[in-house]
Design a protein around this motif. Structure first.
Motif, PDB file in Angstrom:
ATOM      1  N   LEU A   1       8.158  -1.653  -1.329  1.00 26.75           N
ATOM      2  CA  LEU A   1       9.352  -1.920  -0.591  1.00 26.75           C
ATOM      3  C   LEU A   1       9.347  -3.522  -0.444  1.00 26.75           C
ATOM      4  O   LEU A   1      10.301  -4.118  -0.046  1.00 26.75           O
ATOM      5  CB  LEU A   1       9.597  -1.230   0.907  1.00 26.75           C
ATOM      6  N   VAL A   2       8.429  -4.314  -0.292  1.00 27.54           N
ATOM      7  CA  VAL A   2       8.349  -5.483  -0.267  1.00 27.54           C
ATOM      8  C   VAL A   2       7.188  -6.183  -1.090  1.00 27.54           C
ATOM      9  O   VAL A   2       6.323  -5.614  -1.519  1.00 27.54           O
ATOM     10  CB  VAL A   2       7.649  -6.102   1.361  1.00 27.54           C
ATOM     11  N   ARG A   3       7.291  -7.481  -1.351  1.00 23.89           N
ATOM     12  CA  ARG A   3       6.224  -8.058  -2.240  1.00 23.89           C
ATOM     13  C   ARG A   3       5.849  -9.545  -1.451  1.00 23.89           C
ATOM     14  O   ARG A   3       6.655 -10.024  -0.901  1.00 23.89           O
ATOM     15  CB  ARG A   3       6.606  -8.347  -3.653  1.00 23.89           C
ATOM     16  N   ARG A   4       4.559  -9.752  -1.424  1.00 25.47           N
ATOM     17  CA  ARG A   4       4.196 -11.306  -0.972  1.00 25.47           C
ATOM     18  C   ARG A   4       4.145 -11.996  -2.306  1.00 25.47           C
ATOM     19  O   ARG A   4       3.725 -11.562  -3.338  1.00 25.47           O
ATOM     20  CB  ARG A   4       2.736 -11.212  -0.595  1.00 25.47           C
ATOM     21  N   VAL A   5       4.757 -13.423  -1.883  1.00 20.32           N
ATOM     22  CA  VAL A   5       5.015 -14.345  -2.801  1.00 20.32           C
ATOM     23  C   VAL A   5       4.286 -15.851  -2.336  1.00 20.32           C
ATOM     24  O   VAL A   5       4.607 -16.086  -1.112  1.00 20.32           O
ATOM     25  CB  VAL A   5       6.417 -14.563  -3.077  1.00 20.32           C
ATOM     26  N   ARG A   6       3.430 -16.383  -3.107  1.00 22.17           N
ATOM     27  CA  ARG A   6       2.793 -17.494  -2.735  1.00 22.17           C
ATOM     28  C   ARG A   6       3.569 -18.503  -3.216  1.00 22.17           C
ATOM     29  O   ARG A   6       3.956 -18.611  -4.115  1.00 22.17           O
ATOM     30  CB  ARG A   6       1.230 -17.658  -3.223  1.00 22.17           C
ATOM     31  N   GLU A   7       3.809 -19.467  -2.118  1.00 18.40           N
ATOM     32  CA  GLU A   7       4.536 -20.734  -2.524  1.00 18.40           C
ATOM     33  C   GLU A   7       3.978 -21.708  -3.660  1.00 18.40           C
ATOM     34  O   GLU A   7       2.345 -21.746  -3.395  1.00 18.40           O
ATOM     35  CB  GLU A   7       4.894 -21.432  -1.350  1.00 18.40           C
ATOM     36  N   GLN A   8       4.358 -21.962  -4.425  1.00 19.43           N
ATOM     37  CA  GLN A   8       3.863 -23.123  -5.471  1.00 19.43           C
ATOM     38  C   GLN A   8       4.048 -24.438  -5.098  1.00 19.43           C
ATOM     39  O   GLN A   8       5.092 -24.886  -4.328  1.00 19.43           O
ATOM     40  CB  GLN A   8       4.339 -22.905  -6.742  1.00 19.43           C
ATOM     41  N   PRO A   9       3.381 -25.500  -5.225  1.00 15.30           N
ATOM     42  CA  PRO A   9       2.246 -25.400  -6.017  1.00 15.30           C
ATOM     43  C   PRO A   9       0.729 -25.197  -5.128  1.00 15.30           C
ATOM     44  O   PRO A   9      -0.140 -24.884  -5.769  1.00 15.30           O
ATOM     45  CB  PRO A   9       1.986 -26.784  -6.736  1.00 15.30           C
ATOM     46  N   ASP A  10       0.800 -25.355  -4.017  1.00 15.76           N
ATOM     47  CA  ASP A  10      -0.467 -25.140  -3.192  1.00 15.76           C
ATOM     48  C   ASP A  10      -0.672 -23.827  -2.485  1.00 15.76           C
ATOM     49  O   ASP A  10      -1.772 -23.625  -2.383  1.00 15.76           O
ATOM     50  CB  ASP A  10      -0.323 -26.282  -1.906  1.00 15.76           C
ATOM     51  N   ARG A  11       0.177 -22.783  -2.979  1.00 16.18           N
ATOM     52  CA  ARG A  11      -0.099 -21.375  -2.534  1.00 16.18           C
ATOM     53  C   ARG A  11      -0.467 -20.987  -1.142  1.00 16.18           C
ATOM     54  O   ARG A  11      -1.044 -19.918  -0.841  1.00 16.18           O
ATOM     55  CB  ARG A  11      -0.966 -20.972  -3.521  1.00 16.18           C
TER      56      ARG A  11
END
Length: 173
Positions: free
Chosen positions: A103-113
């Motif tokens: 129902l959700v997903r985690r997304v790491r911000e680029q570029p430093d994550r």
């Protein structure tokens, strides 16, 4: 024919405490007890309705908060925690449960994550759409005994009370 006056449950509580501890003013029970009983009814109606959709209140809070954030239905984990008014640990537990359900997903911000966003998936959006109308309808059933005027008066009173109430952290500490 003489009608016998019958006290309601709240007045019985007040009378019992007046008898048992006459020096203690328990008049706040006239407000607090009905609020607690109504909160129990609202909670039970929501719990039952959400269970029909495979959700609980914590899950609804996350899905609803992400949806209300607007497109792309994404918030940082910290912002989600703040808006849901729970601890970071509670947010993590909710997100993991919802992520496992797709129902959700985690997304790491680029570029430093280092920054983690939580994003509503199409499946999460669909589940929320299916549940939301039923949750609102359940809430409306609990509110049904109120006239339109009573409801407006209650809304105004509750908003004023909430504005004037101390923050929860102060009230508990």
């Amino acid at each position: 024919m003489e009608r016998e006056w019958q006290r309601d449950e709240i007045e019985e509580i007040i009378a019992d405490w007046a008898r048992e501890q006459p020096a203690t003013d328990v008049s706040s029970s006239r407000v607090v007890v009905p609020l607690r009983r109504l909160a129990e009814r609202l909670d039970a109606a929501r719990t039952e309705t959400l269970a029909e959709h495979g959700l609980d209140q914590g899950s609804l809070d996350v899905l609803d908060t992400l949806r209300r954030a607007g497109r792309p239905y994404r918030l940082t984990a910290g912002e989600l925690t703040r808006r849901c008014r729970v601890t970071a640990g509670a947010t993590t537990q909710r997100v993991v449960r919802l992520e496992n359900a797709g129902l959700v997903r985690r997304v790491r911000e680029q570029p430093d994550r280092r920054t983690v966003h939580v994003e509503l998936t199409p499946r999460g959006s669909q589940r929320l759409d299916e549940a939301f109308a039923d949750v609102v309808a359940a809430d409306e059933r609990v509110l049904a005994p109120l006239s339109g005027t009573d409801r407006k008066d209650l809304e105004r009173t509750l908003r004023a009370w909430l504005r004037g109430a101390r923050p929860l952290s102060e009230a508990l500490g």
